[in-house]
Design an enzyme around this catalytic site. Sequence first.
Site, PDB file in Angstrom:
ATOM      1  N   ARG A  80       0.840  -1.209   0.000  1.00 56.75           N
ATOM      2  CA  ARG A  80       0.000   0.000   0.000  1.00 56.75           C
ATOM      3  C   ARG A  80       0.871   1.252   0.000  1.00 56.75           C
ATOM      4  O   ARG A  80       0.528   2.254  -0.620  1.00 56.75           O
ATOM      5  CB  ARG A  80      -0.954  -0.014   1.200  1.00 56.75           C
ATOM      6  CG  ARG A  80      -2.021   1.071   1.087  1.00 56.75           C
ATOM      7  CD  ARG A  80      -3.110   0.909   2.112  1.00 56.75           C
ATOM      8  NE  ARG A  80      -2.615   1.068   3.477  1.00 56.75           N
ATOM      9  CZ  ARG A  80      -3.330   0.812   4.573  1.00 56.75           C
ATOM     10  NH1 ARG A  80      -4.571   0.377   4.450  1.00 56.75           N
ATOM     11  NH2 ARG A  80      -2.826   0.976   5.763  1.00 56.75           N
ATOM     12  N   LYS A 183      -2.569   6.603   1.300  1.00 56.90           N
ATOM     13  CA  LYS A 183      -2.408   6.992   2.705  1.00 56.90           C
ATOM     14  C   LYS A 183      -1.428   8.160   2.772  1.00 56.90           C
ATOM     15  O   LYS A 183      -0.274   8.008   3.179  1.00 56.90           O
ATOM     16  CB  LYS A 183      -1.932   5.787   3.536  1.00 56.90           C
ATOM     17  CG  LYS A 183      -2.275   5.946   5.005  1.00 56.90           C
ATOM     18  CD  LYS A 183      -2.240   4.606   5.705  1.00 56.90           C
ATOM     19  CE  LYS A 183      -2.337   4.729   7.204  1.00 56.90           C
ATOM     20  NZ  LYS A 183      -3.605   5.243   7.688  1.00 56.90           N
ATOM     21  N   GLU A 219     -16.279   6.358   4.054  1.00 61.14           N
ATOM     22  CA  GLU A 219     -15.606   5.787   5.230  1.00 61.14           C
ATOM     23  C   GLU A 219     -15.540   6.825   6.334  1.00 61.14           C
ATOM     24  O   GLU A 219     -16.038   7.940   6.192  1.00 61.14           O
ATOM     25  CB  GLU A 219     -14.212   5.281   4.863  1.00 61.14           C
ATOM     26  CG  GLU A 219     -13.237   6.365   4.467  1.00 61.14           C
ATOM     27  CD  GLU A 219     -11.801   5.841   4.313  1.00 61.14           C
ATOM     28  OE1 GLU A 219     -11.443   4.842   4.963  1.00 61.14           O
ATOM     29  OE2 GLU A 219     -11.042   6.460   3.560  1.00 61.14           O
TER      30      GLU A 219
HETATM   31  N1  PLP Z   1      -9.304   4.451   6.391  1.00 57.79           N
HETATM   32  C1  PLP Z   1      -8.480   5.436   6.766  1.00 57.79           C
HETATM   33  C2  PLP Z   1      -8.758   6.793   6.264  1.00 57.79           C
HETATM   34  C3  PLP Z   1      -7.394   5.153   7.606  1.00 57.79           C
HETATM   35  O1  PLP Z   1      -6.571   6.115   7.996  1.00 57.79           O
HETATM   36  C4  PLP Z   1      -7.189   3.829   8.044  1.00 57.79           C
HETATM   37  C5  PLP Z   1      -6.049   3.503   8.893  1.00 57.79           C
HETATM   38  O2  PLP Z   1      -5.049   3.019   8.465  1.00 57.79           O
HETATM   39  C6  PLP Z   1      -8.073   2.843   7.629  1.00 57.79           C
HETATM   40  C7  PLP Z   1      -9.123   3.182   6.803  1.00 57.79           C
HETATM   41  C8  PLP Z   1      -7.876   1.423   8.034  1.00 57.79           C
HETATM   42  O3  PLP Z   1      -6.879   0.812   7.297  1.00 57.79           O
HETATM   43  P1  PLP Z   1      -6.065  -0.394   7.908  1.00 57.79           P
HETATM   44  O4  PLP Z   1      -7.064  -1.416   8.298  1.00 57.79           O
HETATM   45  O5  PLP Z   1      -5.195  -0.853   6.809  1.00 57.79           O
HETATM   46  O6  PLP Z   1      -5.334   0.130   9.058  1.00 57.79           O
HETATM   47  C1  COI Z   2      -4.179   3.377  11.436  1.00 59.92           C
HETATM   48  O1  COI Z   2      -5.193   2.771  11.737  1.00 59.92           O
HETATM   49  O2  COI Z   2      -3.064   2.849  11.414  1.00 59.92           O
HETATM   50  C2  COI Z   2      -4.231   4.769  11.071  1.00 59.92           C
HETATM   51  O3  COI Z   2      -3.333   5.202  10.429  1.00 59.92           O
HETATM   52  C3  COI Z   2      -5.390   5.550  11.490  1.00 59.92           C
HETATM   53  C4  COI Z   2      -5.070   6.843  12.177  1.00 59.92           C
HETATM   54  C5  COI Z   2      -4.131   6.740  13.322  1.00 59.92           C
HETATM   55  C6  COI Z   2      -4.736   7.909  11.206  1.00 59.92           C
END
Ligand code: PLP
Ligand code: COI
Length: 338
Positions: A80, A183, A219
């Site tokens: 990612r 991200k 989201e």
């Molecule tokens: N959506 C956003 C905007 C986020 O910042 C995060 C955090 O990482 C997620 C979703 C969840 O992603 P993940 O499950 O890969 O941490």
């Molecule tokens: C995560 O879940 O790792 C995130 O980056 C979410 C938040 C701390 C921005």
Amino acid sequence: MENLDWQNLGFGYRDTDYNIRCYYRNGQWGELEINSSNQINIHMAATSLHYGQEAFEGLKAFKGKDGKVRIFRMDENAKRMQSSCDGILMAKLPVEKFMEAVRLTVKMNERFVPPYESGAALYIRPLLIGTGPEIGVKPATEYMFMVFVMPVGPYFPEGFKPTDLVIMRKYDRAAPQGTGKFKVGGNYAASMGAGKLAKREGFSAVLYLDSKEKKYLDECGPANFFGIKNNTYVTPLSDSILPSITNKSLMDLAEEMGLKVERRKVPYEELAEFEEVGACGTAAVISPIKGVYDADNDKWFKYGNQKEAGEWSTKLYNKLRAIQYGDEEDKYGWVEVL
Ligand code: PLP
Ligand code: COI
């Protein structure tokens, strides 16, 4: 092992012993370097500072009953981050180098991995920034990658207790064909205003609708959204949301538990049909949702008994955590034992 109040860490920055750094210069990535300072020294015209050329990741390591440390799906985070680099024209870090840096950072800070009984985890924050100077809007020629870690508790202070989300149509976190799926820091800067308003009113986060038509669920500020109805796990398909690794894992687990899984556009009206709703992500894990308030129409959607997470959300949460802490067999190959 560090002597911390492991049960009450919250989700906040904390210094640990070491971080790892790696520099991209003259068209190539250098070797991993170990550093014990929490400061970095970069050019004042670095593109990360002016034009938002930066991407980050978030993943966790867990200590099991057996005392072993497990890192969850770091190959997915590595990929990612590469996608984020493609998205904003940064030098791409090889997947193996990303994983090597993560392993090394966790190893070097092992005394900060919370004990099994605490239910806490070591949060890992990889960061890649443009460090080369530019004053015109264009990609840097030099980059810096780093990884640092800190022990954390749940992102939402309520942990696995249900909280409320709010919809406010006049705020967007990302443009329809913009950077929402990467991200990158800009998305989070864009979400701070609405996020602050939401928190001030007692909501744990904003639930964003698609920014083009405001017809579909996108989201939350820091997490993906899912709803469950008629034995079906439903989660939005959208070009402007982050492809959550937690959500991807939950979809597999839901299917294994006998739920149907649908990843598709989710119309706003469907909020009235869900039996359970949750926000999911690395930091949030599963944050059960007891209500979604539509602030523009003064309308509430309520879920469950208002006190506890629903049955499916609880099962999914327990299953995911059991794999992460090594209590259950990792049949998908999601964890790497350090
Ligand atoms: N959506 C956003 C905007 C986020 O910042 C995060 C955090 O990482 C997620 C979703 C969840 O992603 P993940 O499950 O890969 O941490
Ligand atoms: C995560 O879940 O790792 C995130 O980056 C979410 C938040 C701390 C921005």
